[in-house]
Write a protein that holds these residues in place. Structure first.
Motif, mmCIF file in Angstrom:
data_model
loop_
_atom_site.group_PDB
_atom_site.id
_atom_site.type_symbol
_atom_site.label_atom_id
_atom_site.label_comp_id
_atom_site.label_asym_id
_atom_site.label_seq_id
_atom_site.Cartn_x
_atom_site.Cartn_y
_atom_site.Cartn_z
ATOM 1 N N UNK A 117 0.834 -1.212 0.000
ATOM 2 C CA UNK A 117 0.000 0.000 0.000
ATOM 3 C C UNK A 117 0.863 1.255 0.000
ATOM 4 N N UNK A 118 1.966 1.219 0.744
ATOM 5 C CA UNK A 118 2.878 2.366 0.767
ATOM 6 C C UNK A 118 3.476 2.626 -0.610
ATOM 7 N N UNK A 119 3.785 1.545 -1.345
ATOM 8 C CA UNK A 119 4.348 1.700 -2.688
ATOM 9 C C UNK A 119 3.342 2.376 -3.616
ATOM 10 N N UNK A 120 2.080 2.011 -3.495
ATOM 11 C CA UNK A 120 1.047 2.645 -4.323
ATOM 12 C C UNK A 120 0.943 4.126 -4.004
ATOM 13 N N UNK A 121 0.958 4.462 -2.719
ATOM 14 C CA UNK A 121 0.874 5.873 -2.313
ATOM 15 C C UNK A 121 2.097 6.649 -2.772
ATOM 16 N N UNK A 122 3.285 6.049 -2.655
ATOM 17 C CA UNK A 122 4.520 6.724 -3.071
ATOM 18 C C UNK A 122 4.533 6.949 -4.575
ATOM 19 N N UNK A 123 4.030 5.962 -5.339
ATOM 20 C CA UNK A 123 3.951 6.114 -6.794
ATOM 21 C C UNK A 123 3.076 7.320 -7.153
ATOM 22 N N UNK A 124 1.943 7.438 -6.509
ATOM 23 C CA UNK A 124 1.015 8.531 -6.813
ATOM 24 C C UNK A 124 1.625 9.883 -6.467
ATOM 25 N N UNK A 125 2.354 9.957 -5.366
ATOM 26 C CA UNK A 125 2.954 11.218 -4.935
ATOM 27 C C UNK A 125 4.156 11.622 -5.796
ATOM 28 N N UNK A 126 4.697 10.671 -6.552
ATOM 29 C CA UNK A 126 5.956 10.923 -7.262
ATOM 30 C C UNK A 126 5.788 11.714 -8.555
ATOM 31 N N UNK A 127 4.552 11.933 -9.011
ATOM 32 C CA UNK A 127 4.391 12.643 -10.276
ATOM 33 C C UNK A 127 3.029 13.290 -10.401
ATOM 34 N N UNK A 128 2.820 14.087 -11.443
ATOM 35 C CA UNK A 128 1.553 14.790 -11.649
ATOM 36 C C UNK A 128 0.486 13.871 -12.243
ATOM 37 N N UNK A 129 -0.766 14.307 -12.140
ATOM 38 C CA UNK A 129 -1.890 13.610 -12.777
ATOM 39 C C UNK A 129 -1.983 12.151 -12.354
ATOM 40 N N UNK A 130 -1.797 11.913 -11.072
ATOM 41 C CA UNK A 130 -1.915 10.551 -10.544
ATOM 42 C C UNK A 130 -2.923 10.553 -9.404
ATOM 43 N N UNK A 131 -3.774 9.539 -9.395
ATOM 44 C CA UNK A 131 -4.854 9.444 -8.422
ATOM 45 C C UNK A 131 -4.800 8.094 -7.735
ATOM 46 N N UNK A 132 -4.983 8.085 -6.419
ATOM 47 C CA UNK A 132 -5.004 6.835 -5.655
ATOM 48 C C UNK A 132 -6.428 6.542 -5.201
ATOM 49 N N UNK A 133 -6.889 5.316 -5.483
ATOM 50 C CA UNK A 133 -8.223 4.855 -5.090
ATOM 51 C C UNK A 133 -8.047 3.553 -4.323
ATOM 52 N N UNK A 134 -8.675 3.448 -3.154
ATOM 53 C CA UNK A 134 -8.606 2.218 -2.369
ATOM 54 C C UNK A 134 -9.874 1.399 -2.570
ATOM 55 N N UNK A 135 -9.699 0.127 -2.935
ATOM 56 C CA UNK A 135 -10.830 -0.795 -3.073
ATOM 57 C C UNK A 135 -11.113 -1.386 -1.699
#
Length: 248
Positions: free
Chosen positions: A203-221
């Protein structure tokens, strides 16, 4: 069937307009993984929908030797060219296909108009420590597969294991291009439901990926296991629709 460097790949196409939506299933899974979502997605978006079997899976030919993400990227490039898909693609990738998507996006940023990464394997996860943990955790399953290499699934597992450590060390250094928007859907339980530490790191990797660049959105299922497309198809469909509508 598409010829790619001496082997054949099975592609399945539902005609429609752009953006074309390409669905790529996770490790050991073929295009049939998306069979329930394809007609709903075609009806909802009107887009061309493409699914395919990576080498060694479904109706596609097997390729000897260790699994290489670069080969998987090349196969997808060749397949899309053969289908005359030259741009405005929304790539939807589940689990291991996230590795194909990341390297494909890095090599072909102008081909993609967006991506939906569904509980995808992302570079941020693969520190040396985590690679070692995961390789050790997977060893019993790989050893069992080596004792029974009669199925495609087991042979693919063996092929992936043969190159696992060096491939994921290299993958850790791959960055998603800032020009390609991405939605990341992460499961609440993750592939590591029985390992709280690995689940947290996923989960941390997903959040870090989203924070690392523009136009990225995180959604939790919420409440979902790793099989989000099966357990929460409406959520996946909705996020693909949003991405396709924004890029249409």
């Amino acid at each position: 069937m598409v010829n790619a460097d001496g082997h054949r790949l099975a592609f399945h196409v539902t005609p429609g307009r752009l953006p074309a939506i390409v669905l790529d299933a996770g490790g050991g899974l073929d295009s049939s993984y998306w069979k329930n979502l394809v007609p709903e997605l075609a009806a909802a978006t009107g887009s061309e929908i493409i699914t395919y079997d990576r080498a060694g899976l479904g109706d596609s030919d097997e390729v000897p030797g260790p699994w290489k993400v670069e080969s998987a990227v090349s196969d997808l490039e060749i397949g899309l060219r053969a289908l005359d898909v030259t741009g405005n693609v929304v790539l939807v990738s589940h689990s291991q296909a996230g590795e194909v998507a990341t390297c494909f996006a890095r090599a072909n940023p102008r081909l993609l108009s967006g991506a939906v990464l569904v509980d995808a394997s992302l570079p941020e996860l693969y520190t040396d420590e985590e690679i070692a943990r995961l390789a050790a955790a997977n060893k019993p399953q790989v050893d069992a597969a080596r004792k029974d290499p009669s199925t495609k699934e087991n042979r693919q597992l063996i092929a992936t294991a043969e190159n696992y450590v060096p491939m994921h060390r290299a993958y850790h250094q791959v960055a998603w291009p800032d020009s390609v928007p991405a939605t990341v859907i992460v499961s609440e339980k993750t592939p590591f439901d029985g390992s709280p530490e690995d689940a947290r790191l996923w989960r941390d990797a997903a959040a870090a990926f989203v924070k690392a660049g523009p136009d990225r959105t995180l959604v939790t299922a919420v409440g979902s296991s790793h099989d989000i497309p099966i357990e929460r198809p409406g959520l996946v469909l909705g996020e693909i629709e949003k991405m396709a509508a924004a890029r249409g």
